[in-house]
Structures are given as C-alpha cells and as structure tokens.
Design an enzyme around this catalytic site. Structure first.
Site, PDB file in Angstrom:
ATOM      1  N   ASN A 113     -23.307 -14.374  17.142  1.00  0.00           N
ATOM      2  CA  ASN A 113     -24.040 -15.124  18.137  1.00  0.00           C
ATOM      3  C   ASN A 113     -24.754 -14.152  19.085  1.00  0.00           C
ATOM      4  O   ASN A 113     -25.621 -13.406  18.654  1.00  0.00           O
ATOM      5  CB  ASN A 113     -23.081 -16.055  18.897  1.00  0.00           C
ATOM      6  CG  ASN A 113     -23.777 -17.072  19.757  1.00  0.00           C
ATOM      7  OD1 ASN A 113     -24.797 -17.632  19.351  1.00  0.00           O
ATOM      8  ND2 ASN A 113     -23.261 -17.333  20.944  1.00  0.00           N
ATOM      9  N   ASN A 134     -20.201 -15.515  23.767  1.00  0.00           N
ATOM     10  CA  ASN A 134     -21.556 -15.749  24.229  1.00  0.00           C
ATOM     11  C   ASN A 134     -22.003 -14.655  25.198  1.00  0.00           C
ATOM     12  O   ASN A 134     -21.892 -13.481  24.874  1.00  0.00           O
ATOM     13  CB  ASN A 134     -21.681 -17.150  24.845  1.00  0.00           C
ATOM     14  CG  ASN A 134     -22.964 -17.830  24.418  1.00  0.00           C
ATOM     15  OD1 ASN A 134     -24.026 -17.207  24.411  1.00  0.00           O
ATOM     16  ND2 ASN A 134     -22.884 -19.099  24.051  1.00  0.00           N
ATOM     17  N   ASP A 170     -23.451 -20.329  28.923  1.00  0.00           N
ATOM     18  CA  ASP A 170     -24.021 -19.822  27.669  1.00  0.00           C
ATOM     19  C   ASP A 170     -24.379 -18.350  27.852  1.00  0.00           C
ATOM     20  O   ASP A 170     -23.517 -17.550  28.170  1.00  0.00           O
ATOM     21  CB  ASP A 170     -25.227 -20.694  27.285  1.00  0.00           C
ATOM     22  CG  ASP A 170     -25.565 -20.630  25.808  1.00  0.00           C
ATOM     23  OD1 ASP A 170     -25.721 -19.515  25.293  1.00  0.00           O
ATOM     24  OD2 ASP A 170     -25.696 -21.687  25.169  1.00  0.00           O
ATOM     25  N   GLU A 201     -32.821 -18.246  22.013  1.00  0.00           N
ATOM     26  CA  GLU A 201     -31.702 -17.457  22.542  1.00  0.00           C
ATOM     27  C   GLU A 201     -32.110 -16.000  22.747  1.00  0.00           C
ATOM     28  O   GLU A 201     -33.185 -15.571  22.349  1.00  0.00           O
ATOM     29  CB  GLU A 201     -30.511 -17.495  21.577  1.00  0.00           C
ATOM     30  CG  GLU A 201     -29.355 -18.401  22.000  1.00  0.00           C
ATOM     31  CD  GLU A 201     -28.538 -17.824  23.154  1.00  0.00           C
ATOM     32  OE1 GLU A 201     -28.946 -16.782  23.721  1.00  0.00           O
ATOM     33  OE2 GLU A 201     -27.509 -18.406  23.496  1.00  0.00           O
TER      34      GLU A 201
END
Length: 299
Positions: free
Chosen positions: A110, A157, A207, A27
């Site tokens: 996140n 996100n 995402d 990520e």
C-alpha cells in the site's frame, strides 16, 4: 475520539480542484524536486501520474498490476511499490523488477515513503475487507531484501518523520491509530511506540499523511471529506475541507502548496452523485510549508 482531539475549535480551509482525474484510488502524492513535478498513483487503476505544479498532467505510466506508490529515486526515475514487491521505473521508461516480497495473492503493498536518510519503507494490507492483523511494515534494505519492522498490523498506511528525524509516524487505518516512534536515522530503527491520536471513525478513518516544517501532521481522512492537521502533541488545529468523501493522502510542494489525492472507486452510485469531484487531485495553500520527498537511495 479523545477529548484532546476536539480540545480546540479548529480553523477551516478549502481546496481547489486542479485535475478531475476520477481516480479509482488516487494515492501517494510526493513532490519530486529533481524532476520538478508531483508524482502520484491510482492504485487500482494501475497508473503512476506525473503532474506539473498547476495540476497539468505531464505523463502517465500504466502498469500490469496494482501500484501502491512511486518514490523519486536519487539516480533518476522512481522506485515503484507494486502489489507484490518493488520495481524500478527508469528515466528511459524501462521497468525492471527489483524484489518480489509477497507470495500470498490476498495481500498487497500500500503506502510507502523514504526516511530522512533515503531508506524506503512500505506497508501491506489484506484485500479482504474486515480482515485484521495480516499486514506488516517493511524496510527495504541492501541485498535487496524487505525487513519487517512493525507487525502484525491491519492496514498499513500513512508514514512520516519529524523535521529533526528523531520521530517516525505510522498510520494503521483499520485500527484507527496514528502511532509515534522514537527513530534512529543512522540505523533505520523505530522503537518505543505510543499512540499519538486515536480515531473512533466519527470523522472518518486515518489514511495517508505528511509532516510540515513546524512538525505538525496532516492526516487524510477516508470517509471524512477532509484533511486534519494535528500539532506535535496530537491536538487538532486545522480542518481542510475536501469535496470528495474518501480523501487518501497529501504532500507539500513548492510555494506552500498542499496536494491532496482522493478516491472514487468505493462510492455507490448515490455517493458518486453526491461527490461528483471524487477521485480528483486538489491543492490548497494552508499557510504552512513542508519538504519535498526525500529521494530513495539505490541499494
């Protein structure tokens, strides 16, 4: 999805594998212009990677908990967004806590990114699949303190800003929305939310994302094996095909390179056989460029 999503036949491009990392949840790629490297994370693997432009690994730092993002800092090193808050990874390799935010173990931070003025924004999610409306989007302010700016959300996100800084973008993966806001760079305030793109899941869930120099939005698709590029009015015009089912985020580096992260951890054994490159780091040259990461300005 809306008719506008499929209003045109998009061009299709491919990517190249440059690091077969096998990340559980790769990520948060960001090009660190000062250090001349790509910084990205494996959230569930509790690692931050530094990679050369060609994908060669320069360094990997292991943490003692999940790590959602690592943002280049203006004074060197990185602002690390850990499971429950913020820490500094200094240039001398020392880790120092900055701010703990979450006390509920069912939540974690996140994705994160800095606005054009160097303010850090970071969002949260619930570990439990299917639970909605427990996340928030925070702005890291002087104090330090974490100021909620958007919520409740279900799975905070991707983040981004238009080239002129007047628009901010935010993705809620579970709700399938890419929301556009008017943005005040001076105050770090987002207003007038409106959904720019609605995703119905047929092409995957949105995402992470980045914005190119033309103001177009590149959105990674979890479950969609692709990155989709949208024009500023929300029309799909490019599909970047990725040989990994779960595509997590993307970021521009020098020379018009677009770096793409993926995840292997959520795949079944059958899916792993189908997607052997899952969890790798990929690169494409899509004929567009974008800015390096805006460094975080220490509080």
């Amino acid at each position: 999805m809306s008719d506008r999503y499929h209003a045109t036949v998009p061009r299709r491009l491919a990517v190249e594998l440059i690091d077969p990392a096998g990340s559980s949840l790769g990520e948060g790629p960001a090009w660190d212009a000062a250090a001349d490297c790509l910084v990205w994370v494996d959230i569930l693997g509790q690692k931050v990677h530094l990679s050369e432009a060609d994908g060669t690994r320069r360094a990997t730092k292991e943490f003692d908990r999940h790590v959602g993002a690592a943002l280049p800092a203006e004074d060197g090193g990185y602002l690390v967004v850990r499971r429950d808050g913020f820490a500094r990874w200094h240039a001398n390799d020392e880790i120092t806590p900055l701010l703990d935010v979450l006390t509920d173990g069912s939540l974690r931070f996140n994705d994160a990114k800095c606005d054009p003025a160097g303010r850090a924004f970071a969002g949260t999610l619930c570990y439990t699949d299917g639970v909605r409306g427990r996340g928030e989007l925070f702005r890291l302010d002087a104090g330090p303190k974490a100021t909620p700016v958007r919520g409740p959300v279900s799975l905070a996100n991707g983040l981004g800003w238009s080239p002129d800084g007047r628009l901010m973008y935010f993705i809620d993966t579970v709700e399938g929305t890419l929301t556009e806001f008017d943005y005040d760079v001076d105050g770090g305030v987002l207003t007038a939310p409106r959904v720019l793109v609605n995703f119905d899941g047929s092409a995957g869930q949105p995402d992470g994302m980045c914005v190119d120099d033309d103001g177009c939005l590149w959105v990674a698709l979890w479950g969609g094996a692709a990155v989709h590029r949208f024009t500023p009015d929300g029309r799909l015009d490019t599909v970047l095909e990725v040989p990994s089912k779960n595509v997590t985020s993307c970021a521009f580096g020098p020379g018009g390179r677009l770096y793409v992260t993926t995840a292997a951890g959520a795949l079944s054994p059958e899916e792993r056989a189908q997607w052997p490159l899952a969890g790798g780091l990929f690169v494409a040259e899509p004929g567009a460029g974008g800015p390096a990461a805006v460094p975080w300005r220490p509080l």
